[in-house]
Motif scaffolding. Structure first.
Motif, mmCIF file in Angstrom:
data_model
loop_
_atom_site.group_PDB
_atom_site.id
_atom_site.type_symbol
_atom_site.label_atom_id
_atom_site.label_comp_id
_atom_site.label_asym_id
_atom_site.label_seq_id
_atom_site.Cartn_x
_atom_site.Cartn_y
_atom_site.Cartn_z
ATOM 1 N N ALA A 45 54.374 38.165 23.577
ATOM 2 C CA ALA A 45 54.559 37.505 24.869
ATOM 3 C C ALA A 45 55.483 38.346 25.748
ATOM 4 O O ALA A 45 56.429 38.972 25.262
ATOM 5 C CB ALA A 45 55.143 36.114 24.664
ATOM 6 N N PRO A 46 55.225 38.402 27.066
ATOM 7 C CA PRO A 46 56.077 39.204 27.958
ATOM 8 C C PRO A 46 57.502 38.685 27.998
ATOM 9 O O PRO A 46 57.757 37.492 27.751
ATOM 10 C CB PRO A 46 55.381 39.068 29.315
ATOM 11 N N GLU A 47 58.415 39.557 28.312
ATOM 12 C CA GLU A 47 59.830 39.189 28.317
ATOM 13 C C GLU A 47 60.126 38.094 29.334
ATOM 14 O O GLU A 47 60.972 37.224 29.092
ATOM 15 C CB GLU A 47 60.687 40.423 28.595
ATOM 16 N N GLU A 48 59.423 38.126 30.487
ATOM 17 C CA GLU A 48 59.673 37.103 31.503
ATOM 18 C C GLU A 48 59.226 35.714 31.048
ATOM 19 O O GLU A 48 59.636 34.695 31.614
ATOM 20 C CB GLU A 48 58.976 37.465 32.812
ATOM 21 N N ALA A 49 58.384 35.692 29.995
ATOM 22 C CA ALA A 49 57.942 34.406 29.441
ATOM 23 C C ALA A 49 58.733 34.037 28.195
ATOM 24 O O ALA A 49 58.361 33.110 27.466
ATOM 25 C CB ALA A 49 56.452 34.456 29.111
ATOM 26 N N GLY A 50 59.816 34.768 27.929
ATOM 27 C CA GLY A 50 60.659 34.478 26.783
ATOM 28 C C GLY A 50 60.267 35.197 25.515
ATOM 29 O O GLY A 50 60.792 34.901 24.439
ATOM 30 N N GLY A 51 59.331 36.164 25.621
ATOM 31 C CA GLY A 51 58.877 36.896 24.453
ATOM 32 C C GLY A 51 59.598 38.215 24.277
ATOM 33 O O GLY A 51 60.508 38.560 25.032
ATOM 34 N N ALA A 52 59.153 38.980 23.272
ATOM 35 C CA ALA A 52 59.772 40.267 22.982
ATOM 36 C C ALA A 52 59.088 41.404 23.723
ATOM 37 O O ALA A 52 59.645 42.510 23.810
ATOM 38 C CB ALA A 52 59.727 40.544 21.477
ATOM 39 N N ALA A 81 47.687 34.632 20.451
ATOM 40 C CA ALA A 81 47.367 33.570 21.415
ATOM 41 C C ALA A 81 48.449 33.430 22.465
ATOM 42 O O ALA A 81 48.157 33.179 23.640
ATOM 43 C CB ALA A 81 47.179 32.248 20.684
ATOM 44 N N ARG A 82 49.683 33.606 22.069
ATOM 45 C CA ARG A 82 50.770 33.465 23.034
ATOM 46 C C ARG A 82 50.775 34.601 24.050
ATOM 47 O O ARG A 82 51.303 34.447 25.147
ATOM 48 C CB ARG A 82 52.100 33.358 22.289
ATOM 49 N N ALA A 83 50.186 35.738 23.668
ATOM 50 C CA ALA A 83 50.011 36.812 24.640
ATOM 51 C C ALA A 83 48.846 36.511 25.567
ATOM 52 O O ALA A 83 48.938 36.694 26.791
ATOM 53 C CB ALA A 83 49.781 38.134 23.911
ATOM 54 N N LEU A 84 47.758 36.016 25.022
ATOM 55 C CA LEU A 84 46.588 35.694 25.837
ATOM 56 C C LEU A 84 46.861 34.542 26.798
ATOM 57 O O LEU A 84 46.274 34.462 27.872
ATOM 58 C CB LEU A 84 45.406 35.326 24.933
ATOM 59 N N LEU A 85 47.748 33.636 26.403
ATOM 60 C CA LEU A 85 48.032 32.445 27.213
ATOM 61 C C LEU A 85 49.330 32.567 27.998
ATOM 62 O O LEU A 85 49.843 31.570 28.505
ATOM 63 C CB LEU A 85 48.106 31.212 26.314
ATOM 64 N N SER A 86 49.854 33.781 28.094
ATOM 65 C CA SER A 86 51.167 33.947 28.739
ATOM 66 C C SER A 86 51.154 33.513 30.200
ATOM 67 O O SER A 86 52.195 33.173 30.761
ATOM 68 C CB SER A 86 51.620 35.409 28.644
ATOM 69 N N HIS A 87 49.966 33.507 30.818
ATOM 70 C CA HIS A 87 49.864 33.112 32.229
ATOM 71 C C HIS A 87 49.759 31.602 32.381
ATOM 72 O O HIS A 87 49.835 31.082 33.498
ATOM 73 C CB HIS A 87 48.620 33.746 32.846
ATOM 74 N N ALA A 88 49.539 30.886 31.281
ATOM 75 C CA ALA A 88 49.337 29.438 31.353
ATOM 76 C C ALA A 88 50.647 28.730 31.670
ATOM 77 O O ALA A 88 51.737 29.194 31.328
ATOM 78 C CB ALA A 88 48.764 28.917 30.046
ATOM 79 N N SER A 89 50.542 27.587 32.325
ATOM 80 C CA SER A 89 51.740 26.826 32.683
ATOM 81 C C SER A 89 52.439 26.261 31.458
ATOM 82 O O SER A 89 53.658 26.095 31.451
ATOM 83 C CB SER A 89 51.357 25.682 33.633
#
Length: 328
Positions: A45-52, A81-89
């Protein structure tokens, strides 16, 4: 760093006894919590979404480690899945797996056949007409395969079942699935090879270890070649700067690892003999994974067709040039 750290967790929480217990219907909560609480589900997951924001290439050794321990949970799928859904609300928590296919029946039901980890997943992500459809397994009818120890199930939702929502584009789901299982297969093949080599050195017959016999050495040598080639093909699928596996590289990876899985499993059991198929001996935990994950999201025959069409449609003068162009 991440691979070494997750291995320490798996050594403690994903023992053969724990795998057997989860396969037998015991709660996977302890193993799942150990991985989730350590933050591993957010690696891509992207860093702006709380990922690494981990580069895709660095995920490969983590996935092979999961394979070496025959991880009985959809950890790889939940990470992807958390990478694929990183744009989801809102990204759902809990165990999430990928569906190989989605069928819309005439009566309005949704059916996902032969879903890996379908016996215990809490959410299923499926490709639907170019988009992604997230399905809540709490509303699904689960039909296990009936195969001993299998975690595959066909899931069906009624026409009026709530909890289905479109969450984005689904073009990357198939290639991600292929790459994930290629890495998992590479890991479990290495574990099976190590067990087979150790057994051949330890088991004595006619006054010497069976690994000293030329026929056994030949089988293990061929096995080692397939394990190495499969690992190289699998790793190549993760050499992408986009954060997503490239389609053809993922197809080649899944094809090669699925092809090798059969030979590695059969050779391991040939060398081990009768003890290898006993429930008490750990080998069957891993060779069953080889057979189940070989079929997950398409066997080598499925991916060979995709690769073949791409080769025939390319302008490369030879297959070798075609493969070289993929890595360029």
């Amino acid at each position: 760093m991440f691979a070494e750290a997750i291995e320490e967790i798996l050594k403690d929480q994903c023992t053969p006894a724990a795998v057997r217990a989860i396969e037998g219907g015991k709660t996977p909560a302890r193993l799942w919590s150990a991985i989730a609480d350590a933050g591993y589900l957010e690696l891509l997951a992207p860093e702006e979404a709380g990922g690494a924001g981990l580069p895709l290439a660095e995920l490969f050794p983590i996935l092979t480690t999961l394979g070496r321990y025959a991880a009985p949970l959809p950890l790889a799928q939940s990470i992807a899945a958390r990478a694929l859904l990183s744009h989801a609300s809102e990204i759902p928590g809990g165990m999430l797996t990928f569906a190989p296919a989605l069928r819309r029946m005439e009566d309005g039901r949704l059916v996902c056949p032969l879903v890996p980890f379908g016996t215990l997943a809490e959410q299923v992500l499926a490709e639907d007409a170019g988009g992604l459809l997230l399905l809540d397994c709490a509303n699904a009818l689960r039909t296990p395969t009936g195969v001993y120890g299998s975690q595959v199930a066909t899931l069906a939702w009624s026409a009026d079942s709530p909890g289905c929502r479109l969450v984005g584009a689904g073009a990357e789901l198939a290639s991600f699935s292929a790459a994930l299982y290629a890495a998992l297969l590479a890991g479990v093949m290495q574990r099976v090879f190590d067990m087979t080599l150790q057994y051949a050195n330890d088991r004595s017959q006619f006054g010497k270890s069976i690994g000293k016999f030329q026929a056994i050495q030949h089988q293990i040598s061929v096995m080692a070649e397939h394990v190495a080639a499969a690992s190289i093909a699998a790793e190549a699928a993760f050499q992408s700067d986009t954060g997503r596996p490239a389609g053809l590289a993922a197809a080649i990876a899944k094809s090669r690892t699925s092809e090798a899985a059969q030979l590695v499993a059969s050779t391991a059991h040939a060398v081990h003999g009768a003890i290898g198929i006993t429930e008490e001996y750990d080998l069957q935990l891993f060779t069953r994974r080889l057979h189940e994950w070989r079929m997950a999201h398409g066997s080598e025959m499925h991916w060979d067709l995709i690769i073949g069409r791409a080769v025939l449609g390319s302008e490369a003068p030879s297959v070798t040039d075609f493969v070289r162009a993929l890595g360029a």
